[in-house]
Design a protein around this motif. Structure first.
Motif, PDB file in Angstrom:
ATOM      1  N   TRP A  43       4.106 -36.085  -7.106  1.00 22.91           N
ATOM      2  CA  TRP A  43       4.251 -36.781  -8.384  1.00 22.91           C
ATOM      3  C   TRP A  43       2.915 -37.469  -8.681  1.00 22.91           C
ATOM      4  O   TRP A  43       2.491 -38.374  -7.973  1.00 22.91           O
ATOM      5  CB  TRP A  43       5.356 -37.819  -8.312  1.00 22.91           C
ATOM      6  N   PHE A  44       2.275 -37.038  -9.721  1.00 22.74           N
ATOM      7  CA  PHE A  44       0.992 -37.620 -10.091  1.00 22.74           C
ATOM      8  C   PHE A  44       0.746 -37.388 -11.567  1.00 22.74           C
ATOM      9  O   PHE A  44       1.364 -36.533 -12.197  1.00 22.74           O
ATOM     10  CB  PHE A  44      -0.153 -37.035  -9.253  1.00 22.74           C
ATOM     11  N   ILE A  45      -0.147 -38.207 -12.100  1.00 20.93           N
ATOM     12  CA  ILE A  45      -0.596 -38.041 -13.485  1.00 20.93           C
ATOM     13  C   ILE A  45      -2.087 -37.745 -13.417  1.00 20.93           C
ATOM     14  O   ILE A  45      -2.864 -38.507 -12.833  1.00 20.93           O
ATOM     15  CB  ILE A  45      -0.336 -39.317 -14.317  1.00 20.93           C
ATOM     16  N   GLN A  46      -2.456 -36.654 -14.037  1.00 18.94           N
ATOM     17  CA  GLN A  46      -3.864 -36.250 -14.051  1.00 18.94           C
ATOM     18  C   GLN A  46      -4.585 -37.069 -15.111  1.00 18.94           C
ATOM     19  O   GLN A  46      -4.183 -37.101 -16.274  1.00 18.94           O
ATOM     20  CB  GLN A  46      -3.946 -34.762 -14.364  1.00 18.94           C
ATOM     21  N   LEU A  47      -5.645 -37.772 -14.701  1.00 21.56           N
ATOM     22  CA  LEU A  47      -6.358 -38.659 -15.616  1.00 21.56           C
ATOM     23  C   LEU A  47      -7.608 -38.026 -16.231  1.00 21.56           C
ATOM     24  O   LEU A  47      -8.108 -38.515 -17.245  1.00 21.56           O
ATOM     25  CB  LEU A  47      -6.753 -39.955 -14.884  1.00 21.56           C
TER      26      LEU A  47
ATOM     27  N   THR B  52      -0.171 -29.258  -7.832  1.00 21.40           N
ATOM     28  CA  THR B  52      -0.008 -30.106  -6.643  1.00 21.40           C
ATOM     29  C   THR B  52      -1.103 -31.163  -6.605  1.00 21.40           C
ATOM     30  O   THR B  52      -2.209 -30.965  -7.127  1.00 21.40           O
ATOM     31  CB  THR B  52      -0.075 -29.281  -5.336  1.00 21.40           C
ATOM     32  N   LEU B  53      -0.784 -32.267  -5.986  1.00 20.54           N
ATOM     33  CA  LEU B  53      -1.732 -33.360  -5.845  1.00 20.54           C
ATOM     34  C   LEU B  53      -2.930 -32.935  -4.997  1.00 20.54           C
ATOM     35  O   LEU B  53      -4.072 -33.269  -5.316  1.00 20.54           O
ATOM     36  CB  LEU B  53      -1.038 -34.572  -5.210  1.00 20.54           C
TER      37      LEU B  53
ATOM     38  N   VAL C  32      -6.732 -38.812 -10.407  1.00 25.53           N
ATOM     39  CA  VAL C  32      -5.273 -38.752 -10.548  1.00 25.53           C
ATOM     40  C   VAL C  32      -4.669 -40.119 -10.261  1.00 25.53           C
ATOM     41  O   VAL C  32      -5.233 -40.932  -9.522  1.00 25.53           O
ATOM     42  CB  VAL C  32      -4.635 -37.708  -9.601  1.00 25.53           C
ATOM     43  N   PHE C  33      -3.533 -40.360 -10.859  1.00 29.18           N
ATOM     44  CA  PHE C  33      -2.721 -41.541 -10.591  1.00 29.18           C
ATOM     45  C   PHE C  33      -1.556 -41.033  -9.754  1.00 29.18           C
ATOM     46  O   PHE C  33      -0.588 -40.483 -10.271  1.00 29.18           O
ATOM     47  CB  PHE C  33      -2.253 -42.142 -11.931  1.00 29.18           C
ATOM     48  N   ALA C  34      -1.638 -41.206  -8.417  1.00 28.90           N
ATOM     49  CA  ALA C  34      -0.684 -40.614  -7.470  1.00 28.90           C
ATOM     50  C   ALA C  34       0.478 -41.574  -7.219  1.00 28.90           C
ATOM     51  O   ALA C  34       0.603 -42.154  -6.143  1.00 28.90           O
ATOM     52  CB  ALA C  34      -1.392 -40.246  -6.179  1.00 28.90           C
TER      53      ALA C  34
END
Length: 152
Positions: free
Chosen positions: A58-62, A70-71, A81-83
């Motif tokens: 679960w992450f948001i790509q910044l 995948t992270l 990324v905001f992991a």
């Protein structure tokens, strides 16, 4: 300089400093056990219950134009990324560790209370309360020394 070294030696050899050092070492070892419990046992069960969700991905790509699934792939590409999935895992680790420590302390307190309870029973058997003035008197007394009432 020698006096300073002697004071330092005295400080280091105090029992509470040594206890703290042992506690930190045991805590570090205990954390690896908890991490294994969470990562290898609890998180797979949570993933099964939630339909195969893997918190670690679960992450948001910044940054970056390319989308990653995948992270690990995003981090390998150097994308910011905001992991937050890793954060969720860390919070679960903390809660489980806090609960286990709470249960250990609760168990130790219960064991300590058993010893205190036995002492309290022994102490209570040497005195009783006067039914008239509620003063504490010897268990063998037939007359209260405070109110002079006859006790049967």
């Amino acid at each position: 300089m020698k006096k300073l070294m002697d004071e330092f030696k005295t400080f280091i050899m105090r029992g509470n400093v040594m206890d703290l050092a042992v506690g930190v070492i045991i805590g570090g070892a205990f954390q690896s056990i908890i991490n294994s419990l969470v990562n290898d046992i609890i998180m797979p069960v949570i993933s099964l219950i939630t339909g195969g969700i893997d918190f670690s991905n679960w992450f948001i790509q910044l940054s970056g134009d390319q989308k990653f699934t995948t992270l690990a792939a995003a981090q390998e590409a150097g994308v910011a990324v905001f992991a937050y999935g890793n954060f969720i895992t860390a919070v679960i680790n903390f809660l489980i560790m806090a609960f286990v420590i709470f249960m250990l302390v609760k168990g130790m307190n219960k064991l300590a209370a058993i010893g205190h309870h036995e002492k309290a029973v022994e102490e209570a058997s040497t005195t009783k309360k006067c039914p008239f003035c509620q003063s504490e008197i010897d268990i063998n007394a037939t007359r209260c020394p405070h109110c002079t009432s006859v006790i049967e």
